[in-house]
Design a protein around this motif. Structure first.
Motif, short mmCIF file in Angstrom:
data_model
loop_
_atom_site.label_atom_id
_atom_site.label_comp_id
_atom_site.label_asym_id
_atom_site.label_seq_id
_atom_site.Cartn_x
_atom_site.Cartn_y
_atom_site.Cartn_z
N CYS A 181 0.97 -1.16 0.05
CA CYS A 181 0.04 0.06 -0.09
C CYS A 181 0.86 1.37 -0.01
O CYS A 181 0.54 2.21 -0.75
N TYR A 182 1.86 1.28 0.73
CA TYR A 182 2.77 2.50 0.88
C TYR A 182 3.48 2.57 -0.55
O TYR A 182 3.74 3.85 -0.93
N GLU A 183 3.96 1.59 -1.19
CA GLU A 183 4.58 1.54 -2.55
C GLU A 183 3.52 2.03 -3.41
O GLU A 183 3.91 3.17 -4.26
N VAL A 199 -7.39 4.09 -4.37
CA VAL A 199 -8.17 2.89 -3.79
C VAL A 199 -7.19 1.77 -3.49
O VAL A 199 -6.28 1.36 -4.60
N VAL A 200 -6.81 1.31 -2.27
CA VAL A 200 -5.84 0.27 -1.96
C VAL A 200 -6.59 -0.88 -1.32
O VAL A 200 -7.33 -0.52 -0.48
N LYS A 201 -6.14 -2.15 -1.58
CA LYS A 201 -6.68 -3.07 -0.64
C LYS A 201 -5.75 -3.43 0.60
O LYS A 201 -4.66 -3.37 0.40
N VAL A 208 -3.00 -0.59 9.79
CA VAL A 208 -4.12 0.15 9.08
C VAL A 208 -4.24 1.64 9.56
O VAL A 208 -4.25 2.82 8.65
N PRO A 209 -4.47 1.98 10.66
CA PRO A 209 -5.02 3.50 11.25
C PRO A 209 -3.74 4.33 10.79
O PRO A 209 -4.06 5.39 10.37
N LYS A 210 -2.34 3.78 11.06
CA LYS A 210 -1.41 4.67 10.69
C LYS A 210 -1.35 5.03 9.16
O LYS A 210 -1.07 6.07 8.61
N LEU A 211 -1.71 4.02 8.18
CA LEU A 211 -1.74 4.11 6.84
C LEU A 211 -2.90 5.22 6.64
O LEU A 211 -2.52 5.93 5.57
N GLU A 212 -4.18 5.18 7.18
CA GLU A 212 -5.10 6.09 7.02
C GLU A 212 -4.64 7.48 7.41
O GLU A 212 -4.93 8.51 6.71
N ARG A 213 -3.86 7.63 8.53
CA ARG A 213 -3.59 8.87 8.78
C ARG A 213 -2.45 9.44 7.78
O ARG A 213 -2.45 10.66 7.40
N ASP A 214 -1.59 8.55 7.36
CA ASP A 214 -0.68 9.05 6.33
C ASP A 214 -1.35 9.44 5.05
O ASP A 214 -0.86 10.40 4.47
N MET A 215 -2.18 8.60 4.61
CA MET A 215 -3.05 9.05 3.45
C MET A 215 -3.83 10.42 3.61
O MET A 215 -3.86 11.17 2.61
N LEU A 216 -4.36 10.56 4.86
CA LEU A 216 -4.92 11.82 4.83
C LEU A 216 -4.21 12.95 5.03
O LEU A 216 -4.51 14.28 4.93
N ARG A 217 -2.82 12.86 4.95
CA ARG A 217 -1.93 14.11 4.84
C ARG A 217 -1.87 14.62 3.45
O ARG A 217 -1.57 15.67 3.18
N PHE A 218 -2.29 13.88 2.59
CA PHE A 218 -2.36 14.08 1.20
C PHE A 218 -3.60 14.11 0.38
O PHE A 218 -3.73 14.72 -0.66
N TYR A 219 -4.68 13.55 1.16
CA TYR A 219 -6.04 13.39 0.47
C TYR A 219 -6.89 14.02 1.38
O TYR A 219 -7.05 13.96 2.70
N GLU A 220 -7.99 14.50 0.92
CA GLU A 220 -8.79 15.41 1.91
C GLU A 220 -9.69 14.43 2.58
O GLU A 220 -10.28 14.57 3.61
N LEU A 239 -9.18 0.96 1.29
CA LEU A 239 -9.06 2.30 1.71
C LEU A 239 -9.43 3.27 0.37
O LEU A 239 -8.77 3.13 -0.63
N VAL A 240 -10.39 4.17 0.64
CA VAL A 240 -10.81 4.89 -0.65
C VAL A 240 -10.28 6.38 -0.14
O VAL A 240 -11.01 6.92 0.73
N ALA A 241 -9.27 6.89 -0.75
CA ALA A 241 -8.75 8.17 -0.50
C ALA A 241 -9.15 8.91 -1.70
O ALA A 241 -9.16 8.81 -2.83
N ARG A 242 -10.00 10.08 -1.35
CA ARG A 242 -10.48 10.98 -2.46
C ARG A 242 -9.86 12.59 -2.11
O ARG A 242 -9.61 12.99 -1.25
#
Length: 250
Positions: A181-183, A199-201, A208-220, A239-242
């Motif tokens: 997912c990070y890749e 979108v990542v599986k 997973v919560p840390k991954l979500e937080r990291d994605m939120l740095r770049f997606y709304e 995880l659906v990042a928009r």
């Protein structure tokens, strides 16, 4: 350790019969000599309505309905979009992406999109998509080939249904899919247009919560989703990042 990245479904012949508008249960035959896991897989396929539905709608795999549900709810694919898909074999998500972005040009009055799909496995071409089979997305060579294929386009959506081959060691498997997912996230940050989606599986685990937080740095917005087509006994979520904000952390 070499990992095989695939969409984790097998394109199989129909295992249901439709009678009177309902799916009639079939009983597996010729189970003699099969392993217990093989018998369980056959039985599960026979009771799965998405297997039959995929055949009827000409999708290569039941997993198409996971992406269809995600897109219906969150609108991540639009006509004219450029899409990158990782872990694409056997091609059911690619089929959906081609349809929804009009990459096949079938919607005459809609803008035509572009879909680029990659998997370590070779798989049959999907009309309207550019396929990179037999390539490991995590290698610099594969990512270079994708960048060259995309050329000047900015990507509107990155999709990943990738998963490593399960070792049976829970912590190792969870770490492996999180690393994938990070890749994908790093590649998406470099390739995405403003307001793009990702979108990542994932398999449920403590990372997973840390991954979500990291994605939120770049997606709304980042939402954890388990589509109805995901089997109830599966640990998979998406995880659906928009709405990509940009690669610079604010």
């Amino acid at each position: 350790m070499r990992l095989v990245f695939t969409a984790n479904c097998v394109f199989k012949r129909l295992l249901h019969t439709e009678i009177g508008g309902k799916y009639a249960k079939q009983h597996p035959r010729n189970l003699k000599g099969r392993s217990k896991s093989s018998q369980e897989w056959l039985t599960r396929q026979l009771t799965d309505p998405y297997v039959e539905k995929a055949r009827m709608m000409n999708y290569r795999c039941r997993s198409a309905f996971k992406l269809l549900e995600i897109d219906d709810k969150y609108g991540i694919l639009q006509p004219g979009d450029t899409v990158l898909e990782c872990g694409a074999a056997p091609g059911s998500w690619t089929q959906v992406a081609v349809e929804r972005t009009n990459a096949n040009g079938k919607q005459e009055r809609a803008p035509q999109g572009a879909v680029f799909s990659i998997d370590l496995l070779h798989f049959h071409a999907v009309p309207g998509a550019t396929i990179f089979g037999g390539m490991d997305f995590t290698t610099s060579l594969a990512q270079k080939r994708l960048r060259e294929a995309v050329q000047h386009r900015k990507v509107n959506c990155v999709l990943s249904d990738m998963a490593p081959n399960a070792t049976g060691v829970r912590m190792l498997d969870q770490e492996s899919i999180t690393n994938l997912c990070y890749e994908v996230l790093r590649f998406a940050l470099a390739m995405s247009a403003p307001q793009a989606h990702l979108v990542v599986k994932v398999w449920d685990n403590g990372d997973v919560p840390k991954l979500e937080r990291d994605m939120l740095r770049f997606y709304e917005k980042v939402k954890r989703v388990k589509p109805r087509a995901s089997r109830g006994d599966s640990a998979e979520h998406f995880l659906v990042a928009r709405n990509f904000k940009g690669a610079t952390d604010s």
